[in-house]
Design a protein around this motif. Structure first.
Motif, mmCIF file in Angstrom:
data_model
loop_
_atom_site.group_PDB
_atom_site.id
_atom_site.type_symbol
_atom_site.label_atom_id
_atom_site.label_comp_id
_atom_site.label_asym_id
_atom_site.label_seq_id
_atom_site.Cartn_x
_atom_site.Cartn_y
_atom_site.Cartn_z
ATOM 1 N N HIS A 157 -21.598 10.755 29.741
ATOM 2 C CA HIS A 157 -22.262 9.615 30.377
ATOM 3 C C HIS A 157 -21.288 8.461 30.627
ATOM 4 C CE1 HIS A 157 -22.529 8.692 26.075
ATOM 5 N NE2 HIS A 157 -22.719 7.420 26.386
ATOM 6 N N LYS A 158 -20.278 8.315 29.764
ATOM 7 C CA LYS A 158 -19.272 7.272 29.976
ATOM 8 C C LYS A 158 -18.349 7.639 31.146
ATOM 9 C CE LYS A 158 -18.781 4.957 25.508
ATOM 10 N NZ LYS A 158 -17.787 4.471 24.519
ATOM 11 N N ILE A 159 -17.947 8.900 31.194
ATOM 12 C CA ILE A 159 -17.115 9.347 32.321
ATOM 13 C C ILE A 159 -17.880 9.173 33.631
ATOM 14 C CG2 ILE A 159 -15.879 11.301 33.339
ATOM 15 C CD1 ILE A 159 -15.607 12.431 30.461
ATOM 16 N N ASN A 223 -33.664 9.199 27.979
ATOM 17 C CA ASN A 223 -34.397 8.148 27.264
ATOM 18 C C ASN A 223 -33.602 7.590 26.087
ATOM 19 O OD1 ASN A 223 -36.786 8.417 28.892
ATOM 20 N ND2 ASN A 223 -37.283 10.290 27.754
ATOM 21 N N ASP A 224 -32.281 7.764 26.132
ATOM 22 C CA ASP A 224 -31.424 7.335 25.030
ATOM 23 C C ASP A 224 -30.911 5.908 25.291
ATOM 24 O OD1 ASP A 224 -29.300 6.882 23.241
ATOM 25 O OD2 ASP A 224 -28.872 9.022 23.081
ATOM 26 N N PRO A 225 -31.431 4.901 24.587
ATOM 27 C CA PRO A 225 -31.020 3.508 24.843
ATOM 28 C C PRO A 225 -29.542 3.261 24.583
ATOM 29 C CG PRO A 225 -32.378 3.663 22.853
ATOM 30 C CD PRO A 225 -32.449 4.994 23.528
ATOM 31 N N GLN A 226 -28.959 3.989 23.606
ATOM 32 C CA GLN A 226 -27.526 3.793 23.326
ATOM 33 C C GLN A 226 -26.682 4.260 24.504
ATOM 34 O OE1 GLN A 226 -26.090 5.287 19.565
ATOM 35 N NE2 GLN A 226 -23.942 5.086 20.149
ATOM 36 N N GLN A 233 -21.843 -0.900 29.709
ATOM 37 C CA GLN A 233 -20.587 -1.475 29.233
ATOM 38 C C GLN A 233 -19.397 -0.893 29.981
ATOM 39 O OE1 GLN A 233 -20.281 -4.044 27.144
ATOM 40 N NE2 GLN A 233 -18.064 -4.010 27.502
ATOM 41 N N VAL A 234 -19.388 0.420 30.173
ATOM 42 C CA VAL A 234 -18.298 1.065 30.915
ATOM 43 C C VAL A 234 -18.297 0.596 32.366
ATOM 44 C CG1 VAL A 234 -17.430 3.267 31.799
ATOM 45 C CG2 VAL A 234 -18.142 3.082 29.420
ATOM 46 N N ALA A 235 -19.480 0.442 32.952
ATOM 47 C CA ALA A 235 -19.559 -0.037 34.335
ATOM 48 C C ALA A 235 -18.904 -1.402 34.465
ATOM 49 C CB ALA A 235 -21.023 -0.107 34.782
ATOM 50 N N ILE A 236 -19.185 -2.295 33.530
ATOM 51 C CA ILE A 236 -18.603 -3.643 33.551
ATOM 52 C C ILE A 236 -17.089 -3.583 33.353
ATOM 53 C CG2 ILE A 236 -18.482 -5.828 32.270
ATOM 54 C CD1 ILE A 236 -21.513 -5.469 31.727
ATOM 55 N N GLU A 237 -16.658 -2.782 32.378
ATOM 56 C CA GLU A 237 -15.218 -2.673 32.105
ATOM 57 C C GLU A 237 -14.476 -2.055 33.283
ATOM 58 O OE1 GLU A 237 -15.754 -2.146 27.246
ATOM 59 O OE2 GLU A 237 -15.288 -0.415 28.510
#
Length: 261
Positions: A157-159, A223-226, A233-237
């Protein structure tokens, strides 16, 4: 959290990029070359993000086994097909990175630096060493290092967030207009391949890849809030790193102009 929430929360960062003074600095062919010679690294590492997603979300090993999420499997393979084997302006098959290099050469930009960098990556077999020891602008180093840190962390999901937000969807419309003006003012310079590259991105991002990437984020976060929080956060960074890249290119153009004054 939803995609719409993330889009709203990152809008300020996107506005900074949309109104960045860099666009007004590209006034000559030399300025355009400066842009291309730095931006090419973002074109290349985008392909690395894509292949990381393919490895995570489809089966690329043997024996082959079907991955669980068939929708994501389709999305990734569809994007890979276009990004890695698209039709060029003259009907051949190339990756978008190769198309970009050809477009740079056609308009007189220097590809030697990026080609030397890629040779070093192949030699060291360690992207982080190659980035650190390169002569690239610190902001370009930071941009690349962030991308490959996200890939190394290995969270799909971060990638996907780094891949989806703040990437090539931000620039095609702006630069297509700039290049059309250049075509009028500098008719002796071959910009046909470059214009084709950006127009192709507009077509694919708006109609296909953009919606596909958003769907992929939704599927991966569920449905995972984390996961949703980490995605934002990754989008902003990633957007901050893109702003840094734009600042570096603007600085390079300015220094070149001063040296010629």
């Amino acid at each position: 959290m939803t995609i719409q929430t993330i889009q709203a929360n990152i809008q300020n960062h996107k506005d900074i990029l949309h109104t960045h003074p860099l666009y007004g600095q590209i006034k000559s062919i030399e300025d355009l070359h400066c842009f291309l010679e730095s931006h090419v690294y973002a074109v290349w590492d985008f392909m690395s993000l894509l292949k990381a997603l393919q490895q995570k979300l489809t089966c690329t090993t043997t024996p082959w086994f079907a991955t669980k999420n068939t929708a994501i499997r389709y999305l990734i393979n569809e994007i890979v097909l276009a990004e890695e084997s698209d039709l060029t302006i003259d009907g051949k098959r190339q990756s978008h990175f190769e198309m970009y290099l050809d477009a740079m050469k056609a308009c007189g930009a220097n590809t030697q630096e990026v080609e030397t960098f890629l040779e070093d990556v192949m030699t060291t077999k360690n992207i982080f060493v190659s980035i650190k020891t390169s002569q690239l602008h610190p902001n370009i180093k930071g941009f690349l290092d962030y991308t490959f840190r996200i890939i190394e962390e290995g969270k799909a999901h971060k990638i996907a967030a780094a891949f989806t937000f703040g990437r090539e969807d931000l620039i095609p419309n702006m630069f297509t207009e700039i290049l059309r003006n250049f075509k009028i003012n500098f008719p002796e310079t071959d910009l046909s391949k470059l214009i084709y590259y950006f127009e192709r991105h507009i077509e694919l991002d708006a109609d296909e890849h953009g919606p596909m990437a958003m769907q992929m984020i939704t599927e991966l976060c569920g449905n995972d809030p984390q996961k949703w929080s980490e995605t934002e956060q990754v989008a902003i960074e990633a957007l901050d790193k893109r702003i840094g890249l734009w600042n570096a290119i603007e600085e390079t153009i300015h220094k070149k102009e001063l040296s010629l004054a």
